[in-house]
Design an enzyme around this catalytic site. Structure first.
Site, PDB file in Angstrom:
ATOM      1  N   HIS A  63      30.410  18.305 -12.980  1.00  0.00           N
ATOM      2  CA  HIS A  63      30.218  18.196 -11.539  1.00  0.00           C
ATOM      3  C   HIS A  63      30.040  19.534 -10.839  1.00  0.00           C
ATOM      4  O   HIS A  63      29.777  19.597  -9.642  1.00  0.00           O
ATOM      5  CB  HIS A  63      31.436  17.465 -10.946  1.00  0.00           C
ATOM      6  CG  HIS A  63      31.190  16.864  -9.618  1.00  0.00           C
ATOM      7  ND1 HIS A  63      31.961  17.142  -8.523  1.00  0.00           N
ATOM      8  CD2 HIS A  63      30.251  15.996  -9.197  1.00  0.00           C
ATOM      9  CE1 HIS A  63      31.526  16.472  -7.489  1.00  0.00           C
ATOM     10  NE2 HIS A  63      30.479  15.763  -7.870  1.00  0.00           N
TER      11      HIS A  63
ATOM     12  N   LYS B  94      28.548  22.929  -9.344  1.00  0.00           N
ATOM     13  CA  LYS B  94      27.266  23.358  -8.784  1.00  0.00           C
ATOM     14  C   LYS B  94      27.323  24.877  -8.629  1.00  0.00           C
ATOM     15  O   LYS B  94      27.915  25.397  -7.686  1.00  0.00           O
ATOM     16  CB  LYS B  94      27.001  22.707  -7.431  1.00  0.00           C
ATOM     17  CG  LYS B  94      26.689  21.206  -7.515  1.00  0.00           C
ATOM     18  CD  LYS B  94      27.870  20.391  -7.117  1.00  0.00           C
ATOM     19  CE  LYS B  94      27.492  18.928  -6.919  1.00  0.00           C
ATOM     20  NZ  LYS B  94      28.076  18.031  -7.895  1.00  0.00           N
TER      21      LYS B  94
ATOM     22  N   HIS C 281      28.206  15.904   2.048  1.00  0.00           N
ATOM     23  CA  HIS C 281      28.412  15.973   0.612  1.00  0.00           C
ATOM     24  C   HIS C 281      29.254  17.205   0.274  1.00  0.00           C
ATOM     25  O   HIS C 281      29.660  17.410  -0.862  1.00  0.00           O
ATOM     26  CB  HIS C 281      27.077  16.020  -0.126  1.00  0.00           C
ATOM     27  CG  HIS C 281      27.198  15.828  -1.593  1.00  0.00           C
ATOM     28  ND1 HIS C 281      27.070  16.856  -2.502  1.00  0.00           N
ATOM     29  CD2 HIS C 281      27.465  14.720  -2.338  1.00  0.00           C
ATOM     30  CE1 HIS C 281      27.237  16.402  -3.735  1.00  0.00           C
ATOM     31  NE2 HIS C 281      27.487  15.112  -3.666  1.00  0.00           N
TER      32      HIS C 281
ATOM     33  N   LYS D  63      32.605  19.542   0.163  1.00  0.00           N
ATOM     34  CA  LYS D  63      34.031  19.314  -0.055  1.00  0.00           C
ATOM     35  C   LYS D  63      34.756  20.595   0.326  1.00  0.00           C
ATOM     36  O   LYS D  63      34.387  21.686  -0.143  1.00  0.00           O
ATOM     37  CB  LYS D  63      34.360  18.980  -1.512  1.00  0.00           C
ATOM     38  CG  LYS D  63      33.700  17.694  -2.020  1.00  0.00           C
ATOM     39  CD  LYS D  63      32.380  17.971  -2.630  1.00  0.00           C
ATOM     40  CE  LYS D  63      31.803  16.705  -3.286  1.00  0.00           C
ATOM     41  NZ  LYS D  63      30.333  16.779  -3.407  1.00  0.00           N
TER      42      LYS D  63
END
Length: 553
Positions: free
Chosen positions: A229, A231, A458, A460
């Site tokens: 997950h 990026k 999107h 966090k």
């Protein structure tokens, strides 16, 4: 040398959402791609048409894949093109391995919604100090286009930052055509590109045969509950320097258009002298050591070049902490929520007597499954680690309030893309039915302060704010949602932290960023920390429900 160029388009109905993102339980292990609104400006050429890409969750909880987007890549190659030697000379020496900049023959303004003037990113980046935090430009919110803290993907590749030699893209979802189009418009269609990805994508498996300068590698996970997950980008330049980007956005079109995303874009890390040791050039935050530990965890020979480049660069001026997660059972405090807790225990300067009065704002795009009692994890180990402070008394004290910022159904309904705006928010009805108590912790997505009120998050992020909402004790920008898979759960038998996913984020602490105890949040304050959502957050009304992915069915 021959020129390769990408001919790429996206149909009027475009693929959307990272629905496969952030899955922490059975209800979170599935993902769905949905179709967003029609946009003819996204067609890169009339000769190439993408197909609508929709995935629907079956009744048994599995996902059926819809029609894959029809990506067509054309290249014109000169058979005499040299092979890239990734240990080549600098641009000043330009050895035989040098791959030149190839100016695009097409104008990005004809195909991309927002294209800012080229050549300005270096100055824009310098002005972002000391935080170097950016938020993605929202295509349909013009007020965001010229904000000093807004950024487009093309700006990340801007030539003012240096001439790119090669780059590493670590991500979950990768839309190859869109990504290669960004490099094409930047003039880097021949530069070496390495991709690590999590979601299986057929077009990536053999891309090296079609484009020898691109290597893509799927990261296999030990459990379906865990996701690759992270990026992250490592951008290596011809002069030997590099930059690191830690982001919340997947590498496909919709994540960079009408969704609120965040990223930290490092300053330039210059090459160390030839006689320097590999671990010279460390920062006070040990960023270099932590980055190497993360990269080495993959145990992939394809990363050897980037590991060496990191070793050869000077990170001494980096002022943030890398906070990463990696699958496995960890007995140290180097990963996940124990890493967060250890850093806050050393450096978070909230006065102990006030600790319970500073709420934790946990802003996420997905919610995990926590059980029938919040104390089992959410207000237990998770809240405990994210609210640690310096000089914390050993005696029991009242916990801080937890406020989870997650869009309500009403927030999504009024988004720029309507209900389709909820495609990046994969919280399922089955999970929510098991934890109805969660509603008392939920706060709406409101972002009028940044012009992103209708751009669903999107991003966090995690932050402790003062009772008067004027100061922040820390800011954590990360790919990790509020989930056990992302941050880990502690095994009560052997105290190991069990993590299922790869995640990466940066923790900003005032003492390291600006030599102060707290970050200012108020408008007009010197060195104000800019966050994309409104503070204080707005609590759900009694008749509100969180956005559930099932609303798209």
């Amino acid at each position: 040398m021959g020129k390769k160029w990408l001919v790429y388009s996206i149909s009027g109905l475009r693929s959307a959402s990272t629905s496969k993102d952030d899955l922490q339980s059975k209800t979170e292990t599935q993902s769905t791609r949905i179709t967003s609104k029609e946009s003819s400006s996204k067609q890169l050429t009339s000769g190439m048409r993408g197909n609508e890409n929709i995935s629907r969750a079956k009744d048994d909880g599995k996902l059926s894949k819809g029609d894959e987007k029809n990506l067509k890549v054309k290249s014109r190659e000169n058979s005499g093109s040299p092979t890239v030697n990734m240990e080549g000379k600098s641009a000043n020496q330009k050895g035989t391995d040098y791959r030149p900049v190839v100016q695009p023959t097409r104008r990005p303004e004809n195909f991309l919604k927002v294209v800012l003037p080229r050549g300005n990113m270096a100055a824009k980046h310098a002005a972002s100090a000391p935080y170097h935090i950016f938020y993605t430009t929202i295509s349909d919110a013009k007020e965001t286009h010229n904000q000093p803290y807004s950024i487009t993907f093309l700006e990340i590749l801007d030539h003012s930052l240096g001439e790119l030699k090669c780059s590493l893209q670590i991500n979950f979802m990768v839309e190859l055509g869109w990504l290669l189009a960004q490099y094409y418009f930047a003039g880097y269609s021949e530069k070496r590109l390495t991709i690590l990805y999590g979601e299986d994508a057929p077009e990536l498996k053999n891309i090296n045969k079609k484009k020898p300068h691109v290597d893509a590698h799927h990261v296999n996970m030990a459990t379906p509950f865990g996701k690759h997950h992270t990026k992250m980008m490592i951008l290596c330049y011809e002069d030997g320097s590099l930059r690191v980007v830690v982001s919340t956005a997947n590498l496909y079109l919709d994540d960079w258009e009408n969704r609120t995303q965040g990223l930290w874009f490092s300053p330039r890390c210059p090459e160390l002298p030839a006689d320097a040791m590999p671990f010279d050039g460390e920062s006070p935050t040990s960023f270099k050591k932590c980055l190497l530990r993360y990269l080495n965890h993959y145990q992939m020979p394809q990363l050897a070049h980037y590991v060496e480049r990191v070793k050869r660069c000077d990170f001494s001026h980096i002022n943030v902490f890398l906070v990463a997660s990696a699958p496995g059972s960890h007995f140290d405090m180097d990963w996940g929520m124990t890493r967060v807790g250890a850093l806050l225990r050393q450096h978070c300067c909230i006065p102990p007597a006030e600790n319970s009065k500073w709420p934790l704002l946990a802003q996420a795009s997905s919610i995990g499954s926590y059980g029938n009692d919040p104390k089992l994890w959410l207000t237990g180990d998770f809240l405990h680690h994210f609210t640690k402070i310096k000089n914390q008394p050993q005696m029991l004290s009242a916990p801080a309030e937890l406020k989870i910022i997650y869009p309500s159904l009403e927030n999504v309904q009024r988004s720029l893309d309507g209900l389709l705006g909820g495609g990046c928010l994969p919280y399922a009805a089955a999970a929510h039915a098991k934890q109805p108590w969660l509603n008392s912790f939920l706060y709406q997505w409101r972002a009028t302060c940044s012009g992103r009120d209708r751009a669903m998050p999107h991003i966090k992020s995690y932050m402790r704010t003062s009772p008067d909402n004027k100061m922040a004790a820390y800011y954590l920008l990360t790919s990790g949602n509020v989930s056990k898979a992302a941050w880990g759960s502690i095994n009560k038998g052997n105290s190991a932290l069990r993590i299922m996913s790869y995640e990466a984020g940066v923790l900003l602490l005032p003492r390291f960023v600006m030599n102060e105890d707290l970050f200012p949040l108020s408008d007009g304050a010197k060195n104000r920390l800019i966050v994309p959502y409104d503070i204080p957050p707005t609590k759900y009304a009694s008749d509100m429900s969180p956005w559930l992915f099932d609303y798209l069915s």
